[in-house]
Structures are given as C-alpha cells and as structure tokens.
Design a protein around this motif. Structure first.
Motif, PDB file in Angstrom:
ATOM      1  N   ILE A  39       0.839  -1.202   0.000  1.00 37.88           N
ATOM      2  CA  ILE A  39       0.000   0.000   0.000  1.00 37.88           C
ATOM      3  C   ILE A  39       0.873   1.251   0.000  1.00 37.88           C
ATOM      4  N   ASP A  40       1.927   1.247   0.814  1.00 40.17           N
ATOM      5  CA  ASP A  40       2.829   2.402   0.867  1.00 40.17           C
ATOM      6  C   ASP A  40       3.508   2.656  -0.474  1.00 40.17           C
ATOM      7  N   SER A  41       3.760   1.596  -1.239  1.00 39.96           N
ATOM      8  CA  SER A  41       4.473   1.768  -2.499  1.00 39.96           C
ATOM      9  C   SER A  41       3.557   2.176  -3.651  1.00 39.96           C
ATOM     10  N   VAL A  47      -4.313   2.970  -5.266  1.00 37.93           N
ATOM     11  CA  VAL A  47      -4.843   2.521  -3.976  1.00 37.93           C
ATOM     12  C   VAL A  47      -6.303   2.118  -4.149  1.00 37.93           C
ATOM     13  N   PRO A  48      -6.645   0.858  -3.845  1.00 40.45           N
ATOM     14  CA  PRO A  48      -8.031   0.398  -4.016  1.00 40.45           C
ATOM     15  C   PRO A  48      -8.932   1.003  -2.942  1.00 40.45           C
TER      16      PRO A  48
END
Length: 55
Positions: A39-41, A47-48
């Motif tokens: 998620i951070d990348s 981002v879903p």
C-alpha cells in the motif's frame, strides 16, 4: 542496608501450544507488514477503495 525479602513463583505450562500460537501470530504479522508495504508503495491512483478479502 536492610535486605528485602521477595516472593518466588514457579509457573508450569505446556509450551507446545504457546509456540504454535506465537508462530501463527508471526505469520499473520508478516503478511500484514507485506500488505502495508504494498500500500505504501502505490501511488494515489493505484490505492483500491476496498482491500482484498474485506468483503
């Protein structure tokens, strides 16, 4: 100096189950860390709105 007396407590337990539980926690904590890293990348468009498996 005055010597302070203490209490000694002996605890007996089966470590097999505790060990299994700690391994399960470790496995899931590792998977969570991997997902948070993914998620951070991501950039904002990637981002879903719903995470996989949260349905």
């Amino acid at each position: 100096m005055t010597e302070v007396k203490g209490i000694t407590v002996e605890v007996g337990m089966s470590t097999d189950r505790v060990q299994q539980k700690l391994r399960a926690i470790s496995k899931h904590a590792g998977a969570l860390a991997d997902e948070l890293d993914r998620i951070d990348s991501m950039n904002d468009e990637e981002v879903p709105t719903r995470l996989e498996g949260s349905e």
